[in-house]
Structures are given as structure tokens and as C-alpha cells.
Design a protein around this motif. Sequence first.
Motif, short mmCIF file in Angstrom:
data_model
loop_
_atom_site.label_atom_id
_atom_site.label_comp_id
_atom_site.label_asym_id
_atom_site.label_seq_id
_atom_site.Cartn_x
_atom_site.Cartn_y
_atom_site.Cartn_z
N PRO A 1 50.66 45.33 35.51
CA PRO A 1 51.17 46.33 35.45
C PRO A 1 53.12 45.57 35.66
CG PRO A 1 50.35 46.95 37.30
CD PRO A 1 49.77 45.96 37.03
N GLY A 2 53.87 46.77 35.42
CA GLY A 2 55.48 46.16 35.69
C GLY A 2 55.03 45.59 37.01
N THR A 3 54.47 47.13 37.49
CA THR A 3 55.34 47.08 39.61
C THR A 3 53.53 47.71 39.37
OG1 THR A 3 57.29 47.57 39.59
CG2 THR A 3 56.61 48.27 41.56
N LEU A 4 53.23 47.37 40.80
CA LEU A 4 51.64 47.69 41.55
C LEU A 4 52.13 48.09 42.76
CD1 LEU A 4 48.92 47.81 40.51
CD2 LEU A 4 48.69 45.53 41.16
N SER A 5 52.16 49.66 42.83
CA SER A 5 52.06 49.88 44.20
C SER A 5 51.03 49.90 45.33
CB SER A 5 52.95 50.80 44.57
OG SER A 5 54.36 51.25 43.83
N LEU A 6 50.53 49.46 46.09
CA LEU A 6 49.19 49.19 47.00
C LEU A 6 49.72 49.63 48.50
CD1 LEU A 6 46.97 47.30 44.68
CD2 LEU A 6 46.88 49.32 44.27
N SER A 7 48.60 49.87 48.73
CA SER A 7 48.45 49.55 50.72
C SER A 7 48.07 48.51 51.85
CB SER A 7 48.03 50.67 51.06
OG SER A 7 48.83 52.11 51.12
N PRO A 8 48.64 47.82 52.00
CA PRO A 8 47.70 46.67 52.34
C PRO A 8 46.19 46.74 53.15
CG PRO A 8 49.28 46.90 54.18
CD PRO A 8 49.65 48.03 53.63
N GLY A 9 45.12 46.65 52.67
CA GLY A 9 43.91 46.20 52.95
C GLY A 9 43.43 46.61 51.21
N GLU A 10 44.11 47.25 50.26
CA GLU A 10 43.28 47.58 49.19
C GLU A 10 43.11 46.61 48.23
OE1 GLU A 10 44.60 51.79 47.82
OE2 GLU A 10 46.58 50.91 48.39
N ARG A 11 43.19 46.37 47.18
CA ARG A 11 42.79 45.19 45.54
C ARG A 11 43.91 45.75 44.93
NH1 ARG A 11 37.56 42.89 44.36
NH2 ARG A 11 37.14 42.26 42.77
N ALA A 12 44.43 44.45 44.66
CA ALA A 12 45.43 44.05 43.68
C ALA A 12 45.21 43.30 42.59
CB ALA A 12 46.81 43.48 44.45
N THR A 13 44.87 44.17 41.02
CA THR A 13 44.42 43.34 40.07
C THR A 13 45.61 43.53 38.78
OG1 THR A 13 41.89 44.91 40.06
CG2 THR A 13 42.42 43.31 38.24
N LEU A 14 46.14 41.92 38.08
CA LEU A 14 46.97 41.63 37.72
C LEU A 14 47.05 41.68 36.19
CD1 LEU A 14 48.05 41.54 40.97
CD2 LEU A 14 50.23 40.61 40.24
N SER A 15 47.30 41.84 35.37
CA SER A 15 46.75 41.37 33.91
C SER A 15 48.20 40.46 33.53
CB SER A 15 46.72 42.10 33.11
OG SER A 15 46.07 42.25 31.86
N CYS A 16 47.22 39.45 32.35
CA CYS A 16 48.59 39.20 31.86
C CYS A 16 47.71 38.30 29.78
CB CYS A 16 48.24 37.17 32.40
SG CYS A 16 49.28 36.18 31.42
N ARG A 17 47.95 39.04 29.07
CA ARG A 17 47.74 39.29 27.99
C ARG A 17 48.62 38.07 27.20
NH1 ARG A 17 44.85 41.28 24.13
NH2 ARG A 17 43.74 42.67 25.71
N ALA A 18 47.61 36.98 26.21
CA ALA A 18 48.60 36.07 25.83
C ALA A 18 48.74 36.43 24.50
CB ALA A 18 48.28 34.67 25.71
N SER A 19 49.59 36.16 23.85
CA SER A 19 49.98 36.71 22.00
C SER A 19 48.57 35.33 20.94
CB SER A 19 50.97 36.26 21.59
OG SER A 19 52.05 35.61 21.63
N GLN A 20 48.73 34.45 21.58
CA GLN A 20 47.97 33.76 20.75
C GLN A 20 46.96 33.35 22.06
OE1 GLN A 20 50.42 30.13 18.76
NE2 GLN A 20 51.81 31.22 19.05
N SER A 21 45.46 32.78 21.56
CA SER A 21 44.49 32.00 22.34
C SER A 21 45.23 31.08 23.29
CB SER A 21 43.57 31.22 21.84
OG SER A 21 42.81 31.31 22.61
N VAL A 22 44.58 31.16 24.24
CA VAL A 22 45.03 30.30 25.73
C VAL A 22 43.98 28.95 26.04
CG1 VAL A 22 46.24 29.91 28.15
CG2 VAL A 22 47.26 31.45 26.04
N THR A 23 44.22 27.55 26.05
CA THR A 23 42.90 27.05 26.72
C THR A 23 42.90 27.08 28.34
OG1 THR A 23 43.41 24.80 25.32
CG2 THR A 23 42.39 24.27 27.10
N ASN A 24 42.14 27.48 28.79
CA ASN A 24 41.91 27.91 29.90
C ASN A 24 42.39 26.84 31.12
OD1 ASN A 24 40.18 29.81 29.44
ND2 ASN A 24 38.71 29.68 30.97
N THR A 25 42.30 25.79 30.75
CA THR A 25 42.81 24.75 31.96
C THR A 25 44.22 25.03 31.99
OG1 THR A 25 41.23 23.01 30.81
CG2 THR A 25 42.69 21.96 32.12
N TYR A 26 44.80 25.49 30.43
CA TYR A 26 46.30 25.76 31.24
C TYR A 26 46.80 26.73 31.17
CZ TYR A 26 45.92 21.60 28.08
OH TYR A 26 45.06 19.48 28.41
#
Lengths: 117, 108
Positions: free
Chosen positions: B8-33
Motif C-alpha cells: 500500500p501507499g502507507t502501512l500502519s503497524l505496531s512494533p513486533g508486527e509483520r510488514a508485507t510490502l508489494s511491488c508490481r511491474a508493468s513489464q516483466s523484470v529479471t529477478n537479478t535486477y
Amino acid sequence: EVRLLDSGGTLVQPGGSLRLSCAASGFTFKNSAMAWVRQAPGKGLEWVSTIGGSGDSTFYADSVKGRFTVSRDNLKNTVYLQMNTLRVEDTAVYYCAKLQWPSPDYWGPGTLVTVAS
Amino acid sequence: ENVLTQSPGTLSLSPGERATLSCRASQSVTNTYLAWYQQKPGQAPRLLIYGASSRATGIPDRFSGSGSGPEFTLTISRLEPEDFAVYYCQQYGSSTWTFGQGTKVEVK
């Protein structure tokens, strides 16, 4: 220890020119590609330019192509960014970065360029 | 241009919690890059993850990266107070580099 020190940022009028420098130490400079990345106030990161280790390969974002020129002096361990025909929208903190190809792995502290009349 | 969209644009969490951030590309990305960076106010970005899943030198193992093709994830297993910051993904392809717009991880 890898160190990058970018400098040269200042206030410049629209249409003006400025040259940024980035002095590097702590690694084999001639073997490392270098990049410039900028960040407008309160905004995200924008890649500007990359130069290969020998200086023969250069790459530019469309937003600066034809106005900015990246170069390097491998004897002085320094990379430069010559910025011409500056626009208000070029206002940003400019970071130089060393590439662990192709990702920037070390960054300088940044230098602020303000384009305003 | 390969556009990276972070959520998301902003993630509101407390210390100790798990954070999951997403990144989606408009074209395929080579993992190395595909890389992830952390930036705190007034500081330069710091490389966290490169090659989609390799931790950079000195990065704690609570940070992990995963994904392939157009979808990548940065996970912080247990948030420490120093982890509240802005996170950017970045890709290289066709001689251009692009960054996502960033995800801010803030204290709830």
C-alpha cells in the motif's frame, strides 16, 4: 570503507548551468559503474544517469537527456554531472551512488540543487 | 518504461508486527535486477535487498525479499522501532532504471 561525497549543489536560476561532483574512496573506482539519482522535495526517487566504469557507456533518463552530461575521472576517483538548461522541476537532492551492477549499493549524502528565480 | 507500482501507499503497524510490502511491474523484470531500499527522513537510501531476494551486507535477517516476473514482495518479519521508514523497490532493464513511488511504514 566505501565513501561517496557529492557536492556542488546550490541555488541557480532557470536556464542556468551547474556541475555536481562526487568524490569516491574505499573501492576500486575504475571497476564500478556510478549513477546519479535525485529526489524532489517530499517526493520519491528518480534515476537520472549512469556511467560505466571506463566512462564509455552513459545512460540518461528521458527527463534530462540532451541537457545533462555524466562523466568521470578515474585518476581523481570522481564522477561529475554537468547540468545545463536547468528547469524549476530539476529542483531536488541529487545523490551519487556506486552500482553493484545493476543496483546502487552505496550512496552519498546528497547535494541540494534549487532552481528558482 | 517499466513502471513499478508499490502498495500500500502507507502501512500502519505496531512494533513486533509483520510488514508485507508489494511491488508490481508493468513489464516483466529479471529477478537479478530487482532491489529494495529503505530511506529515513533526511538520509540517503540504504540498499536492503538485491537480486529480488539477497540481503545486502549488514542487513538483519528479519528483512526478506521474494517474488518473480512482475510481482515482488518485501517482508519485515517483526518490526523494530528503527524499521519505520519509507521503502522503495527499483528495477533495471533496457538501460534504464526505475523506482516505485514508495511505501511508508508508520507507527500505528
